[in-house]
Design a protein around this motif. Structure first.
Motif, PDB file in Angstrom:
ATOM      1  N   LEU A  26       0.831  -1.203   0.000  1.00 60.02           N
ATOM      2  CA  LEU A  26       0.000   0.000   0.000  1.00 60.02           C
ATOM      3  C   LEU A  26       0.869   1.259   0.000  1.00 60.02           C
ATOM      4  N   LEU A  27       1.924   1.251   0.798  1.00 56.27           N
ATOM      5  CA  LEU A  27       2.849   2.396   0.808  1.00 56.27           C
ATOM      6  C   LEU A  27       3.508   2.586  -0.560  1.00 56.27           C
ATOM      7  N   LEU A  28       3.926   1.490  -1.167  1.00 53.67           N
ATOM      8  CA  LEU A  28       4.529   1.580  -2.495  1.00 53.67           C
ATOM      9  C   LEU A  28       3.518   2.084  -3.522  1.00 53.67           C
ATOM     10  N   ALA A  29       2.270   1.661  -3.384  1.00 50.54           N
ATOM     11  CA  ALA A  29       1.230   2.118  -4.311  1.00 50.54           C
ATOM     12  C   ALA A  29       1.011   3.627  -4.192  1.00 50.54           C
ATOM     13  N   CYS A  34       1.852   8.836  -6.813  1.00 51.36           N
ATOM     14  CA  CYS A  34       2.342  10.217  -6.778  1.00 51.36           C
ATOM     15  C   CYS A  34       3.418  10.472  -7.825  1.00 51.36           C
ATOM     16  N   HIS A  35       4.156   9.451  -8.218  1.00 48.20           N
ATOM     17  CA  HIS A  35       5.181   9.629  -9.232  1.00 48.20           C
ATOM     18  C   HIS A  35       4.626   9.554 -10.645  1.00 48.20           C
ATOM     19  N   PHE A  36       3.610   8.742 -10.862  1.00 48.80           N
ATOM     20  CA  PHE A  36       3.050   8.603 -12.210  1.00 48.80           C
ATOM     21  C   PHE A  36       2.077   9.726 -12.553  1.00 48.80           C
ATOM     22  N   TRP A  37       1.369  10.253 -11.569  1.00 47.32           N
ATOM     23  CA  TRP A  37       0.419  11.337 -11.811  1.00 47.32           C
ATOM     24  C   TRP A  37       0.671  12.482 -10.834  1.00 47.32           C
TER      25      TRP A  37
END
Length: 156
Positions: A26-29, A34-37
């Motif tokens: 969940l943290l990685l998601a 935040c990095h992709f959008w």
């Protein structure tokens, strides 16, 4: 009926470890999102409002760590002393789920701050704090064994 003390704790704690893996995923998601959008979902609140909210959330996170530790201690003790037919693995699973669920909120704080306009620094700080909490409150074979031993001792 309580488990026998000789059973392999690593097999018994698989579900418990999966909860921790899910929290880390969940943290990685959050971070991947935040990095992709990065710009599509940021609201761009004024810096002074964000600063106040960030300070409050840091304070909550700082209080949440010892509170979660205290709650874990209480739950572990209840696991050992509460009567009932519930096996040790199920009792310990509740303890892990509750503590992991509480500590993952710290990661949500960073995600929320990023969404209202804060940068990656705040996201990373809260995410690393949450990852540390997941590590600190991971399932431990010794704790589980103490629950098993105590339940076995109380059974006639």
């Amino acid at each position: 009926m309580p488990e026998s003390p000789g059973r392999d704790n690593h097999e018994k704690l698989t579900a418990h470890k999966l909860i921790c893996v899910a929290m880390l995923a969940l943290l990685l998601a959050y971070n991947a999102f935040c990095h992709f959008w990065p710009n599509e979902f940021q609201l761009g609140w004024p810096a002074d409002r964000r600063e106040l909210i960030r300070s409050v959330l840091y304070g909550i996170a700082i209080v949440l760590f010892p509170f979660t530790n205290l709650l874990r201690h209480v739950l572990l003790r209840l696991n050992q002393t509460m009567p009932g037919p519930k096996p040790a693995a199920a009792r310990y699973l509740v303890t892990i789920a509750v503590t992991q669920g509480l500590i993952v909120w710290v990661g949500l704080f960073g995600f929320g701050m990023f969404l209202i306009g804060d940068g990656y620094n705040t996201l990373y700080i809260f995410s690393l704090m949450a990852a540390l909490g997941v590590y600190l409150h991971r399932p431990k074979a010794e704790e589980y064994q103490r629950i098993v031993d105590e339940l076995t001792r109380k059974t006639p």
